[in-house]
Design a protein around this motif. Structure first.
Motif, PDB file in Angstrom:
ATOM      1  N   LEU A   1       0.732  -1.361  -0.038  1.00 50.08           N
ATOM      2  CA  LEU A   1      -0.108  -0.040  -0.016  1.00 50.08           C
ATOM      3  C   LEU A   1       0.863   1.283  -0.071  1.00 50.08           C
ATOM      4  O   LEU A   1       0.658   2.134  -0.834  1.00 50.08           O
ATOM      5  CB  LEU A   1      -0.730  -0.051   1.240  1.00 50.08           C
ATOM      6  CG  LEU A   1      -2.082   0.894   1.312  1.00 50.08           C
ATOM      7  CD1 LEU A   1      -3.016   0.602   0.101  1.00 50.08           C
ATOM      8  CD2 LEU A   1      -2.748   1.311   2.526  1.00 50.08           C
ATOM      9  N   ASP A   2       1.822   1.333   0.829  1.00 48.70           N
ATOM     10  CA  ASP A   2       2.738   2.446   0.910  1.00 48.70           C
ATOM     11  C   ASP A   2       3.596   2.685  -0.409  1.00 48.70           C
ATOM     12  O   ASP A   2       3.532   3.816  -1.032  1.00 48.70           O
ATOM     13  CB  ASP A   2       3.671   2.204   1.975  1.00 48.70           C
ATOM     14  CG  ASP A   2       4.577   3.571   2.440  1.00 48.70           C
ATOM     15  OD1 ASP A   2       4.033   4.344   2.780  1.00 48.70           O
ATOM     16  OD2 ASP A   2       5.957   3.275   2.184  1.00 48.70           O
ATOM     17  N   ASP A   3       3.840   1.406  -0.980  1.00 49.84           N
ATOM     18  CA  ASP A   3       4.851   1.605  -2.226  1.00 49.84           C
ATOM     19  C   ASP A   3       3.865   2.097  -3.284  1.00 49.84           C
ATOM     20  O   ASP A   3       4.378   2.758  -4.406  1.00 49.84           O
ATOM     21  CB  ASP A   3       5.437  -0.001  -2.739  1.00 49.84           C
ATOM     22  CG  ASP A   3       6.320  -0.132  -1.839  1.00 49.84           C
ATOM     23  OD1 ASP A   3       7.075   0.588  -1.163  1.00 49.84           O
ATOM     24  OD2 ASP A   3       6.662  -1.361  -1.896  1.00 49.84           O
ATOM     25  N   GLU A   4       2.766   1.787  -3.660  1.00 52.15           N
ATOM     26  CA  GLU A   4       1.789   1.910  -4.750  1.00 52.15           C
ATOM     27  C   GLU A   4       1.013   3.316  -4.617  1.00 52.15           C
ATOM     28  O   GLU A   4       0.227   3.610  -5.578  1.00 52.15           O
ATOM     29  CB  GLU A   4       0.530   0.894  -4.805  1.00 52.15           C
ATOM     30  CG  GLU A   4       1.397  -0.281  -5.262  1.00 52.15           C
ATOM     31  CD  GLU A   4       0.491  -1.625  -5.378  1.00 52.15           C
ATOM     32  OE1 GLU A   4      -1.013  -1.221  -4.991  1.00 52.15           O
ATOM     33  OE2 GLU A   4       0.674  -2.725  -5.672  1.00 52.15           O
ATOM     34  N   ASN A   5       1.205   4.190  -3.544  1.00 49.45           N
ATOM     35  CA  ASN A   5       0.298   5.326  -3.333  1.00 49.45           C
ATOM     36  C   ASN A   5       1.099   6.398  -2.776  1.00 49.45           C
ATOM     37  O   ASN A   5       1.559   6.534  -1.774  1.00 49.45           O
ATOM     38  CB  ASN A   5      -0.609   4.979  -2.102  1.00 49.45           C
ATOM     39  CG  ASN A   5      -1.749   3.945  -2.849  1.00 49.45           C
ATOM     40  OD1 ASN A   5      -2.700   4.226  -3.724  1.00 49.45           O
ATOM     41  ND2 ASN A   5      -1.757   2.650  -2.397  1.00 49.45           N
ATOM     42  N   ASP A   6       1.199   7.421  -3.744  1.00 49.02           N
ATOM     43  CA  ASP A   6       2.154   8.606  -3.323  1.00 49.02           C
ATOM     44  C   ASP A   6       1.448   9.630  -2.390  1.00 49.02           C
ATOM     45  O   ASP A   6       2.144  10.436  -1.769  1.00 49.02           O
ATOM     46  CB  ASP A   6       2.381   9.201  -4.460  1.00 49.02           C
ATOM     47  CG  ASP A   6       3.495   8.642  -5.682  1.00 49.02           C
ATOM     48  OD1 ASP A   6       4.243   7.622  -5.001  1.00 49.02           O
ATOM     49  OD2 ASP A   6       3.535   8.784  -6.911  1.00 49.02           O
ATOM     50  N   ASP A   7       0.024   9.603  -2.436  1.00 44.39           N
ATOM     51  CA  ASP A   7      -0.464  10.473  -1.468  1.00 44.39           C
ATOM     52  C   ASP A   7      -0.873   9.723  -0.335  1.00 44.39           C
ATOM     53  O   ASP A   7      -1.515  10.405   0.732  1.00 44.39           O
ATOM     54  CB  ASP A   7      -1.925  10.703  -2.028  1.00 44.39           C
ATOM     55  CG  ASP A   7      -2.805   9.833  -2.506  1.00 44.39           C
ATOM     56  OD1 ASP A   7      -2.371   8.678  -2.537  1.00 44.39           O
ATOM     57  OD2 ASP A   7      -4.157   9.984  -2.369  1.00 44.39           O
ATOM     58  N   LEU A   8      -0.118   8.779   0.263  1.00 46.48           N
ATOM     59  CA  LEU A   8      -0.478   7.933   1.480  1.00 46.48           C
ATOM     60  C   LEU A   8       0.830   7.682   2.071  1.00 46.48           C
ATOM     61  O   LEU A   8       2.006   7.306   1.404  1.00 46.48           O
ATOM     62  CB  LEU A   8      -1.276   6.340   1.112  1.00 46.48           C
ATOM     63  CG  LEU A   8      -1.098   5.681   2.508  1.00 46.48           C
ATOM     64  CD1 LEU A   8      -2.567   5.799   3.248  1.00 46.48           C
ATOM     65  CD2 LEU A   8      -0.946   4.237   1.993  1.00 46.48           C
ATOM     66  N   VAL A   9       1.031   7.756   3.528  1.00 50.56           N
ATOM     67  CA  VAL A   9       2.207   7.632   4.319  1.00 50.56           C
ATOM     68  C   VAL A   9       1.572   6.344   5.315  1.00 50.56           C
ATOM     69  O   VAL A   9       0.593   6.656   5.939  1.00 50.56           O
ATOM     70  CB  VAL A   9       2.706   8.404   5.040  1.00 50.56           C
ATOM     71  CG1 VAL A   9       3.598   8.079   6.096  1.00 50.56           C
ATOM     72  CG2 VAL A   9       3.299   9.753   4.065  1.00 50.56           C
ATOM     73  N   VAL A  10       2.369   5.137   5.241  1.00 48.76           N
ATOM     74  CA  VAL A  10       2.087   4.254   6.349  1.00 48.76           C
ATOM     75  C   VAL A  10       3.027   4.716   7.703  1.00 48.76           C
ATOM     76  O   VAL A  10       4.268   4.713   7.393  1.00 48.76           O
ATOM     77  CB  VAL A  10       2.371   2.693   5.771  1.00 48.76           C
ATOM     78  CG1 VAL A  10       2.474   1.968   7.165  1.00 48.76           C
ATOM     79  CG2 VAL A  10       1.327   2.508   4.986  1.00 48.76           C
ATOM     80  N   LEU A  11       2.619   5.076   8.593  1.00 47.43           N
ATOM     81  CA  LEU A  11       3.398   5.335   9.897  1.00 47.43           C
ATOM     82  C   LEU A  11       3.066   4.114  10.809  1.00 47.43           C
ATOM     83  O   LEU A  11       1.972   4.107  11.554  1.00 47.43           O
ATOM     84  CB  LEU A  11       3.022   6.623  10.435  1.00 47.43           C
ATOM     85  CG  LEU A  11       3.693   7.215  11.671  1.00 47.43           C
ATOM     86  CD1 LEU A  11       5.131   7.318  11.390  1.00 47.43           C
ATOM     87  CD2 LEU A  11       3.061   8.511  12.016  1.00 47.43           C
ATOM     88  N   ALA A  12       4.309   3.343  10.908  1.00 49.06           N
ATOM     89  CA  ALA A  12       3.843   1.995  11.773  1.00 49.06           C
ATOM     90  C   ALA A  12       4.454   2.294  13.159  1.00 49.06           C
ATOM     91  O   ALA A  12       5.616   2.903  13.237  1.00 49.06           O
ATOM     92  CB  ALA A  12       4.714   0.880  11.262  1.00 49.06           C
TER      93      ALA A  12
END
Length: 194
Positions: free
Chosen positions: A107-118
């Motif tokens: 999901l993080d790799d495929e979406n420039d408008d999204l950030v995964v913050l784990a």
């Protein structure tokens, strides 16, 4: 707050997850969850209150926090204004977190408008770093060493995810593991409301 609160979160309370007291607790039916299983605006008013300075509620500004990443640099939630943020609370010992990690990376790799913050909860940096390195994950990982941010966000099991919009507004949360399809469905719902 528009129909996004109708379409987002919480994906069925039947979500799969781990708790420290019962790491093997799970639900084999996570694939059966759908956007129709989501809590409506009427029953997502206030998620709860934690301490006086924090108020976590759907449709309000998400509580900001600053934690150190695996390189020892400070990272704040507010650093990501202008992007959708998926905050994921997790632990290395959690079976469902482990199953969800590859989907978070995708999901993080495929979406420039999204950030995964784990947000790793109360584990040692070297343990977390080894886990992340072994999995070849490169999304942002921060350490909630004392568990205070986890308490602020009312997390009671792992994984637990929250979605925050580009303006820092909390859209909702998902207790338990999500599939990639569920993650993308929520993300598309967020985009449709923009």
């Amino acid at each position: 707050m528009k129909k996004i609160l109708l379409m987002i979160l919480v994906l069925a309370i039947v979500g799969a997850g781990c708790s420290k007291s019962s790491p093997e607790k799970s639900n084999e039916n996570i694939e059966e969850q759908s956007p129709e299983d989501i809590v409506t605006e009427e029953n997502t008013e206030t998620v709860g209150e934690v301490e006086e300075e924090f108020d976590i509620a759907v449709g309000k500004e998400s509580p900001d926090f600053t934690l150190k990443n695996l390189d020892g640099e400070e990272v704040s939630l507010s650093d990501y204004r202008g992007k959708i943020v998926l905050i994921n609370f997790w632990a290395t010992w959690c079976t469902w977190c482990d199953k969800e990690m590859p989907d978070l990376q995708k999901l993080d790799d495929e979406n420039d408008d999204l950030v995964v913050l784990a947000v790793n909860v109360m584990e040692k940096q070297d343990v977390v770093k080894e886990y992340i390195d072994n999995g070849k994950y490169d999304f942002e990982v921060v350490l909630d060493e004392d568990g205070e941010i986890t308490k602020t966000y009312l997390v009671s099991g792992f994984p637990t995810s929250y979605f925050v919009d580009e303006e820092g507004i909390l859209l909702g949360g998902v207790p338990g593991a999500m599939t990639y399809e569920q993650m993308t469905s929520v993300l598309e719902s967020i985009r449709e409301e923009e």
